[in-house]
Design a protein around this motif. Sequence first.
Motif, short mmCIF file in Angstrom:
data_model
loop_
_atom_site.label_atom_id
_atom_site.label_comp_id
_atom_site.label_asym_id
_atom_site.label_seq_id
_atom_site.Cartn_x
_atom_site.Cartn_y
_atom_site.Cartn_z
N LEU A 15 -5.99 6.38 -56.14
CA LEU A 15 -6.28 5.27 -55.24
C LEU A 15 -5.29 4.35 -54.82
N ALA A 16 -4.80 4.35 -53.47
CA ALA A 16 -4.05 3.67 -53.00
C ALA A 16 -4.72 2.31 -52.66
N PRO A 17 -4.03 1.11 -53.01
CA PRO A 17 -4.56 -0.13 -52.57
C PRO A 17 -4.81 -0.22 -51.18
N ARG A 18 -5.96 -1.08 -50.80
CA ARG A 18 -6.45 -1.21 -49.48
C ARG A 18 -5.03 -2.01 -48.69
N ARG A 19 -4.34 -2.90 -49.28
CA ARG A 19 -3.51 -3.74 -48.60
C ARG A 19 -2.20 -2.84 -48.50
N GLU A 20 -1.89 -1.64 -49.30
CA GLU A 20 -0.70 -1.04 -49.06
C GLU A 20 -0.69 0.13 -47.94
N PHE A 21 0.11 0.01 -47.07
CA PHE A 21 0.25 1.15 -46.03
C PHE A 21 0.49 2.58 -46.64
N LEU A 22 -0.31 3.38 -46.34
CA LEU A 22 0.28 4.84 -46.95
C LEU A 22 0.60 5.60 -45.93
N ASP A 23 1.76 6.23 -46.14
CA ASP A 23 2.32 7.03 -44.95
C ASP A 23 2.24 8.59 -45.38
N PRO A 24 1.23 9.21 -44.86
CA PRO A 24 1.04 10.47 -45.27
C PRO A 24 2.13 11.40 -45.19
N THR A 25 3.05 11.42 -44.15
CA THR A 25 4.21 12.13 -44.06
C THR A 25 5.12 11.89 -44.98
N ALA A 26 5.24 10.73 -45.53
CA ALA A 26 6.27 10.53 -46.67
C ALA A 26 5.67 10.98 -47.98
N VAL A 87 -4.98 20.96 -40.80
CA VAL A 87 -5.16 19.72 -41.73
C VAL A 87 -4.53 18.55 -41.05
N GLU A 88 -3.25 18.69 -40.73
CA GLU A 88 -2.68 17.81 -40.21
C GLU A 88 -3.13 17.28 -38.78
N VAL A 89 -3.40 17.96 -37.97
CA VAL A 89 -4.10 17.52 -36.67
C VAL A 89 -5.42 17.11 -36.86
N VAL A 90 -6.17 17.42 -37.75
CA VAL A 90 -7.64 17.15 -37.90
C VAL A 90 -7.54 15.56 -38.58
N SER A 91 -6.77 15.65 -39.55
CA SER A 91 -6.50 14.33 -40.08
C SER A 91 -6.02 13.25 -39.06
N ALA A 92 -4.96 13.61 -38.36
CA ALA A 92 -4.71 12.59 -37.14
C ALA A 92 -5.85 12.17 -36.43
N LEU A 93 -6.77 13.22 -36.01
CA LEU A 93 -7.88 12.93 -35.34
C LEU A 93 -8.83 11.78 -35.97
N ARG A 94 -8.99 12.30 -37.20
CA ARG A 94 -9.70 11.42 -38.02
C ARG A 94 -9.40 9.91 -38.24
N ARG A 95 -8.09 9.77 -38.37
CA ARG A 95 -7.67 8.67 -38.38
C ARG A 95 -7.45 7.82 -37.10
#
Length: 210
Positions: A15-26, A87-95
């Motif tokens: 679980l990533a903390p809400r305060r931390e930006f999570l870069d899916p690409t990285a 998954v990449e394009v749908v995830s982008a849409l969901r974000r």
Amino acid sequence: MIVHRADRLDFACWLAPRREFLDPTAVGDQFLRLSDEDFRAAMDERFGASSFGLDAVLNDERTEVVKALSAAGALGASRAVYLKRWVEVVSALRRGGDEDDAVLQMLSESAVHSFNAVELPWASELEDRLHRRLEAVVVAPTDTARVSRALRWLDALWDAGLISGTWRLRDVQSRWAEALEGQGPCAALDACRAVGARLGLAETSQGTTL
């Protein structure tokens, strides 16, 4: 949440903390560069030791996650590449992205890669997105860009077999027709009538549909 699968039944979740930006690409780059063991060690170091399994994922997301993590060996190289891109394009849409064309293009190619569109991760969510685009047309019934966008979605989902029923389509088409009452000949009116014809709705003498 980050979910990793080492083998068929070995899932780990962080679980990533809400305060931390999570870069899916990285995170994805780390996954590609590292072994399963080293990737999990890196995630443990960043987010704390994983104490969650697949049961920590919300019920309505669990099946979609499993689909998205299907092993490349079980799919074949070409299908694995397609699924990763999907998954990449749908995830982008969901974000919150609005790159409709990428999703619709991938959807049109699903059969080529021997995927049943209904079984693709998060495909079941696309019908609601279609209706959001149609509702936008009811609000602005002659907006060419909105009409074109909604029709592209309707065509793509219809062809892919992702329309679960037509009653919602009938309702929104009826309200669109009402919003166009009094309009002279225009592309939006032609489009509305075409949707009505696709749904098997009869045209009245006033030009609306029933």
